[in-house]
Enzyme design. Structure first.
Site, PDB file in Angstrom:
ATOM      1  N   LYS A   1      32.784  -3.451  10.878  1.00 34.20           N
ATOM      2  CA  LYS A   1      31.432  -4.576  12.210  1.00 34.20           C
ATOM      3  C   LYS A   1      31.404  -3.140  13.210  1.00 34.20           C
ATOM      4  O   LYS A   1      31.923  -2.631  13.350  1.00 34.20           O
ATOM      5  CB  LYS A   1      32.652  -5.242  12.709  1.00 34.20           C
TER       6      LYS A   1
ATOM      7  N   SER B   1      30.789 -14.127  15.204  1.00 32.55           N
ATOM      8  CA  SER B   1      30.129 -12.600  15.946  1.00 32.55           C
ATOM      9  C   SER B   1      30.175 -11.887  14.478  1.00 32.55           C
ATOM     10  O   SER B   1      29.103 -10.885  14.357  1.00 32.55           O
ATOM     11  CB  SER B   1      30.530 -12.425  16.956  1.00 32.55           C
TER      12      SER B   1
ATOM     13  N   SER C   1      35.850 -15.389  14.964  1.00 39.38           N
ATOM     14  CA  SER C   1      34.688 -15.418  14.362  1.00 39.38           C
ATOM     15  C   SER C   1      34.670 -14.281  13.054  1.00 39.38           C
ATOM     16  O   SER C   1      34.046 -13.898  12.716  1.00 39.38           O
ATOM     17  CB  SER C   1      34.541 -13.496  14.910  1.00 39.38           C
TER      18      SER C   1
END
Length: 489
Positions: free
Chosen positions: A79, A154, A178
């Site tokens: 990420k 996210s 997330s």
């Protein structure tokens, strides 16, 4: 043999057995990325050259017997809020559009020490603020199950990359769901460990008291293996906890006999989509048939979780994001008059609307006259939520919950109403407020063919109970990849 359809552990075994070379594994992932990326948009940065060079180095270490772990040679996606030395790390924001860190996040270093090959950095909601991966400066990621829908957020880029078989596994971060919510939307498995289990050193902070790094993969075995690799005590992180054991793979046991499972009535009432509820309760029935003791109970204070979370997270975000001012690194406005004007213009032009909204909310609740009314009250609520979970875990080993009220919404539907997007976090944020571990596993699909995920919540440091429960259910259901990943096979 189709390399991209293998799980991370399966691929690691084939690399060790010399059935597949590390370079072949990396090339297979790159080919898949090049095939589907125009549709999915999972990646912000793809480091082809670096990955192939690293693949050769790792292969030599495996051949020399220096790397023997289960993930040696297996490609991974990271990420884009975890620092990687010399590789663009943007948090999917314009303000960090040119930022290349001088160091690597501890969790990523642990993976590299185990022989992982980094493919690149995945798309995300800007600074992890959002639930759909639509607030990214680099455009939205699409759900591999249906490109008209969001992948969640996210960590939407990481979950979509695993679902689309662009990477065998990925790392995400979880501040209020997330990892767990996009895993549910994309039909993959994701774990948010107990707060402090994985070092936050090198993770660009959103809400420091809530953030936690965790794995995303196709199955529970992969997630347990990855968590075992990235979890460690780190003196560089003041919130890191030295645990007695980092052995998570021993929980991969098909047995829930006598396991006490609690179902909070508050989580299965109004607001929960009927198809989501039906799929989760059917999965619970499977666990009950395998010997688990299932019971409904009242978990109070749920309605206070969302306001408490958004006050605390926004307050911490406004403080954490103050460092991005156009002075030392990142975006700086081209025309300005004096230092203060440069700050204002750089931040106004560099941050997106959702990030600005949360900075403003955070600055407001921390301001004089409102600190006691909002921020302190939110902290007290957080303590009460933790107490309610402590009471529940006196009676239950695992708590079952949805990961989201619905399956993945259509693109463009959530951002028009931020409050609605915030309310979508209702089932996940309490876990972060209480610092608990949670795992999401796919349990079925709705009538539109979109995945439904079930969330299992455990007490602090009891990841093994949720891993064992998830693994037991998983033995009754084969992993299914979306059509997009299976094309041309």
């Amino acid at each position: 043999m189709d390399i991209t359809s293998l799980t991370a552990v399966e691929l690691g075994k084939k690399i060790k057995a010399k059935e597949i070379s590390v370079v072949e594994a990396v090339k297979a992932s790159i080919a898949q990325i090049e095939k589907v990326e125009k549709d999915v948009n999972s990646f912000v940065t793809l480091d082809k050259e670096g990955a192939l060079k690293r693949a050769e180095e790792v292969q030599k270490l495996i051949d020399d017997g220096k790397l023997t772990g289960p993930l040696a040679g297996v490609p991974v996606a990271i990420k884009d809020n975890m620092c990687t030395k010399g590789m663009l790390t943007t948090c999917s924001s314009k303000i960090l559009g040119n930022f290349q860190p001088m160091f690597t996040a501890e969790a990523v270093k642990n993976l590299e020490a185990a022989g992982a090959v980094i493919l690149g950095k995945t798309n995300m909601d800007e600074f992890a603020m959002g639930s759909t991966t639509e607030t990214s400066h680099f455009g939205p990621t699409k759900n591999p199950w249906n490109l008209e829908h969001v992948p969640g957020g996210s960590s939407g880029g990481s979950c979509a990359a695993v679902a689309a078989e662009e990477a065998p596994y990925a790392l995400g971060s979880d501040t209020g769901g997330s990892i767990r919510q996009p895993s549910s939307f994309c039909g993959v498995v994701g774990i948010k460990p107990t707060y402090g289990t994985v070092s936050r050193y090198g993770l660009i902070a959103y809400g420091s008291s809530l953030d936690q790094i965790g794995p995303v993969a196709k199955d529970v075995t992969d997630c347990a293996t990855i968590l075992e690799t990235i979890a460690s005590y780190d003196p560089k992180d003041s919130t890191s906890i030295r645990r007695d054991s980092y052995d998570f793979t021993s929980a991969l046991v098909d047995d829930v006999k006598g396991m006490r499972i609690g179902i909070p009535k508050d989580y299965f009432g109004n607001g929960l989509d009927a198809e989501v509820k039906e799929n989760i309760l059917r999965a619970v029935k499977v666990l009950e048939e395998k010997g688990a003791v299932v019971e409904e109970f009242d978990l109070s204070l749920v309605k206070y979780a969302i306001p408490a979370y958004y006050v605390i997270a926004s307050a911490e975000a406004s403080s954490n994001l103050a460092r991005f001012d156009g002075v030392k690194y990142g975006y700086r406005t081209e025309e300005y008059e004096g230092l203060h004007n440069m700050y204002k213009k750089s931040r106004s032009e560099g941050f997106g609307p959702e990030v600005k909204r949360r900075i403003m909310l955070g600055s407001f609740v921390l301001s004089s006259g409102y600190y006691d009314a909002y921020y302190l009250k939110a902290l007290k609520t957080k303590a009460l939520i933790k107490k309610a979970f402590d009471k529940a875990f006196e009676k239950y080993d695992v708590i079952v919950a949805p990961a989201a009220p619905t399956t993945a919404p259509e693109l463009g539907k959530s951002l028009s109403d931020p409050i609605k997007m915030y309310l979508g976090d209702i089932y996940t944020i309490s876990v972060n407020l209480a610092g608990l571990p949670g795992i999401t596993i796919p349990v079925g699909k709705d009538s539109k063919g979109l995945p439904v995920g079930m969330q299992l919540i455990g007490n602090c440091f009891e990841e093994n109970k949720i891993i064992q429960t998830a693994y037991t259910f998983e033995q009754t259901k084969a992993y299914e990849a979306p059509e997009l990943a299976k094309e041309d096979r």
